[in-house]
Write a protein that holds these residues in place. Structure first.
Motif, PDB file in Angstrom:
ATOM      1  N   TYR A 196       0.826  -1.204   0.000  1.00 33.38           N
ATOM      2  CA  TYR A 196       0.000   0.000   0.000  1.00 33.38           C
ATOM      3  C   TYR A 196       0.864   1.259   0.000  1.00 33.38           C
ATOM      4  O   TYR A 196       0.512   2.273  -0.613  1.00 33.38           O
ATOM      5  CB  TYR A 196      -0.926   0.004   1.219  1.00 33.38           C
ATOM      6  CG  TYR A 196      -2.148  -0.866   1.050  1.00 33.38           C
ATOM      7  CD1 TYR A 196      -2.994  -0.697  -0.047  1.00 33.38           C
ATOM      8  CD2 TYR A 196      -2.450  -1.844   1.975  1.00 33.38           C
ATOM      9  CE1 TYR A 196      -4.109  -1.509  -0.208  1.00 33.38           C
ATOM     10  CE2 TYR A 196      -3.562  -2.658   1.816  1.00 33.38           C
ATOM     11  CZ  TYR A 196      -4.391  -2.484   0.725  1.00 33.38           C
ATOM     12  OH  TYR A 196      -5.486  -3.278   0.574  1.00 33.38           O
ATOM     13  N   ALA A 197       2.017   1.192   0.700  1.00 35.15           N
ATOM     14  CA  ALA A 197       2.910   2.356   0.720  1.00 35.15           C
ATOM     15  C   ALA A 197       3.459   2.631  -0.676  1.00 35.15           C
ATOM     16  O   ALA A 197       3.550   3.781  -1.113  1.00 35.15           O
ATOM     17  CB  ALA A 197       4.061   2.116   1.701  1.00 35.15           C
ATOM     18  N   GLY A 238      -7.128   1.367  10.409  1.00 34.16           N
ATOM     19  CA  GLY A 238      -8.422   1.627   9.774  1.00 34.16           C
ATOM     20  C   GLY A 238      -8.416   2.932   8.999  1.00 34.16           C
ATOM     21  O   GLY A 238      -8.897   3.000   7.857  1.00 34.16           O
ATOM     22  N   LEU A 239      -7.851   3.981   9.594  1.00 35.33           N
ATOM     23  CA  LEU A 239      -7.764   5.263   8.903  1.00 35.33           C
ATOM     24  C   LEU A 239      -6.770   5.211   7.745  1.00 35.33           C
ATOM     25  O   LEU A 239      -6.936   5.905   6.739  1.00 35.33           O
ATOM     26  CB  LEU A 239      -7.358   6.360   9.893  1.00 35.33           C
ATOM     27  CG  LEU A 239      -8.434   6.737  10.916  1.00 35.33           C
ATOM     28  CD1 LEU A 239      -7.847   7.607  12.016  1.00 35.33           C
ATOM     29  CD2 LEU A 239      -9.602   7.449  10.238  1.00 35.33           C
ATOM     30  N   ALA A 240      -5.728   4.383   7.897  1.00 34.59           N
ATOM     31  CA  ALA A 240      -4.752   4.249   6.813  1.00 34.59           C
ATOM     32  C   ALA A 240      -5.366   3.573   5.593  1.00 34.59           C
ATOM     33  O   ALA A 240      -5.070   3.928   4.446  1.00 34.59           O
ATOM     34  CB  ALA A 240      -3.542   3.466   7.303  1.00 34.59           C
ATOM     35  N   LEU A 241      -6.227   2.597   5.836  1.00 36.85           N
ATOM     36  CA  LEU A 241      -6.808   1.813   4.736  1.00 36.85           C
ATOM     37  C   LEU A 241      -8.125   2.384   4.231  1.00 36.85           C
ATOM     38  O   LEU A 241      -8.592   1.974   3.158  1.00 36.85           O
ATOM     39  CB  LEU A 241      -7.022   0.365   5.182  1.00 36.85           C
ATOM     40  CG  LEU A 241      -5.760  -0.414   5.563  1.00 36.85           C
ATOM     41  CD1 LEU A 241      -6.124  -1.808   6.043  1.00 36.85           C
ATOM     42  CD2 LEU A 241      -4.800  -0.491   4.383  1.00 36.85           C
ATOM     43  N   ALA A 287      -7.564   7.104  -4.719  1.00 39.04           N
ATOM     44  CA  ALA A 287      -7.169   7.498  -3.369  1.00 39.04           C
ATOM     45  C   ALA A 287      -6.006   6.612  -2.949  1.00 39.04           C
ATOM     46  O   ALA A 287      -5.816   5.518  -3.490  1.00 39.04           O
ATOM     47  CB  ALA A 287      -8.332   7.354  -2.386  1.00 39.04           C
ATOM     48  N   PHE A 288      -5.232   7.083  -1.973  1.00 42.48           N
ATOM     49  CA  PHE A 288      -4.024   6.380  -1.567  1.00 42.48           C
ATOM     50  C   PHE A 288      -4.034   6.118  -0.065  1.00 42.48           C
ATOM     51  O   PHE A 288      -4.689   6.833   0.699  1.00 42.48           O
ATOM     52  CB  PHE A 288      -2.778   7.193  -1.943  1.00 42.48           C
ATOM     53  CG  PHE A 288      -2.676   7.486  -3.408  1.00 42.48           C
ATOM     54  CD1 PHE A 288      -2.203   6.533  -4.291  1.00 42.48           C
ATOM     55  CD2 PHE A 288      -3.076   8.718  -3.913  1.00 42.48           C
ATOM     56  CE1 PHE A 288      -2.104   6.801  -5.642  1.00 42.48           C
ATOM     57  CE2 PHE A 288      -2.986   8.996  -5.268  1.00 42.48           C
ATOM     58  CZ  PHE A 288      -2.500   8.027  -6.141  1.00 42.48           C
ATOM     59  N   ASN A 308      -7.610  13.487   9.204  1.00 44.39           N
ATOM     60  CA  ASN A 308      -7.471  12.244   9.974  1.00 44.39           C
ATOM     61  C   ASN A 308      -6.323  12.314  10.980  1.00 44.39           C
ATOM     62  O   ASN A 308      -6.010  11.326  11.637  1.00 44.39           O
ATOM     63  CB  ASN A 308      -7.239  11.059   9.035  1.00 44.39           C
ATOM     64  CG  ASN A 308      -5.932  11.182   8.261  1.00 44.39           C
ATOM     65  OD1 ASN A 308      -5.227  12.173   8.372  1.00 44.39           O
ATOM     66  ND2 ASN A 308      -5.622  10.180   7.469  1.00 44.39           N
ATOM     67  N   ILE A 309      -5.695  13.486  11.132  1.00 42.55           N
ATOM     68  CA  ILE A 309      -4.510  13.585  11.988  1.00 42.55           C
ATOM     69  C   ILE A 309      -4.859  13.345  13.455  1.00 42.55           C
ATOM     70  O   ILE A 309      -4.193  12.571  14.150  1.00 42.55           O
ATOM     71  CB  ILE A 309      -3.834  14.954  11.813  1.00 42.55           C
ATOM     72  CG1 ILE A 309      -3.245  15.066  10.402  1.00 42.55           C
ATOM     73  CG2 ILE A 309      -2.740  15.148  12.862  1.00 42.55           C
ATOM     74  CD1 ILE A 309      -2.603  16.406  10.116  1.00 42.55           C
TER      75      ILE A 309
END
Length: 235
Positions: free
Chosen positions: A2-3, A161-164, A177-178, A205-206
């Motif tokens: 994903y990165a 969860g927020l990363a994905l 989206a990334f 999302n920070i």
């Protein structure tokens, strides 16, 4: 994976990256430079130096607290903690330390701080309890190793969860989206709201990511402290 997927196309440098790369060590424009040919070092200790300084201070204070505890390690196992005055004041100080940890985490979108700093302070609050009230008081706060593990996992779930979330959104809608994407980009319109209400910055999302980091780091250190203070009977 994903990165790698989340990286912009080769040859493209975002404006902020271009600014730091160009100015960090450029003798012709010393108004903005850091004087360091290592751009990463310039970012850590010049452009965002206050944040790095606070991280270093938190680590130092944590080490001092651990050293202070180990000086009393043997006696703590055999006693009911420190004097009555210290035990009474610790009950109030504990709440203030936790409040500070939450504030440093939540307001990190505007001021120096973050989830790691907040989590370290959370762990120190429980370490203060260990020193002043003895380890036996920790269960009275509703915390043990198993529950700390669950909260630690919850922090990881929030972060992952927020990363994905952008990737899942992209798969469901077809909008590009990334991973870990926060704000909309010209080539990827997905984004989290930057404001709460009209004028209150949320950082997208920070803040929730910082809260997840606070839970993860805080409970991680607390688990270590609890395991280090296990009595032989508990082992």
């Amino acid at each position: 994976a994903y990165a790698v997927i989340g990286y912009p196309e080769f040859g493209f440098v975002r404006p902020i990256g271009e600014f730091y790369t160009y100015h960090s060590f450029n003798p012709t424009t010393t108004e903005w430079w850091s004087g360091s040919p290592n751009v990463v070092t310039g970012l850590l200790w010049d452009y965002r130096g206050f944040d790095t300084l606070f991280e270093t201070m938190v680590f130092y204070i944590g080490v001092v607290a651990v050293a202070m505890y180990f000086e009393r390690h043997v006696s703590l196992k055999k006693s009911r903690g420190m004097s009555l005055i210290v035990r009474a004041s610790t009950r109030f100080v504990f709440i203030f330390i936790l409040t500070s940890a939450i504030a440093i985490t939540v307001f990190s979108v505007k001021t120096p701080g973050g989830g790691f700093q907040g989590g370290s302070i959370v762990a120190i609050s429980y370490l203060v309890v260990l020193i002043a009230l003895s380890r036996g008081f920790i269960p009275e706060l509703g915390l043990n190793v198993e529950r700390a593990h669950l909260v630690k996992i919850l922090g990881l779930i929030i972060i992952s969860g927020l990363a994905l979330a952008p990737i899942i959104y992209s798969m469901l809608t077809g909008v590009q989206a990334f991973a870990l994407q926060n704000q909309p980009k010209p080539w990827a319109p997905f984004g989290f709201p930057a404001f709460l209400g009209l004028h209150s910055l949320s950082g997208g999302n920070i803040i929730p990511i910082q809260i997840g980091e606070m839970l993860h780091v805080g409970m991680g250190f607390t688990i270590i402290f609890l395991l280090l203070t296990l009595r032989e009977a508990e082992e």
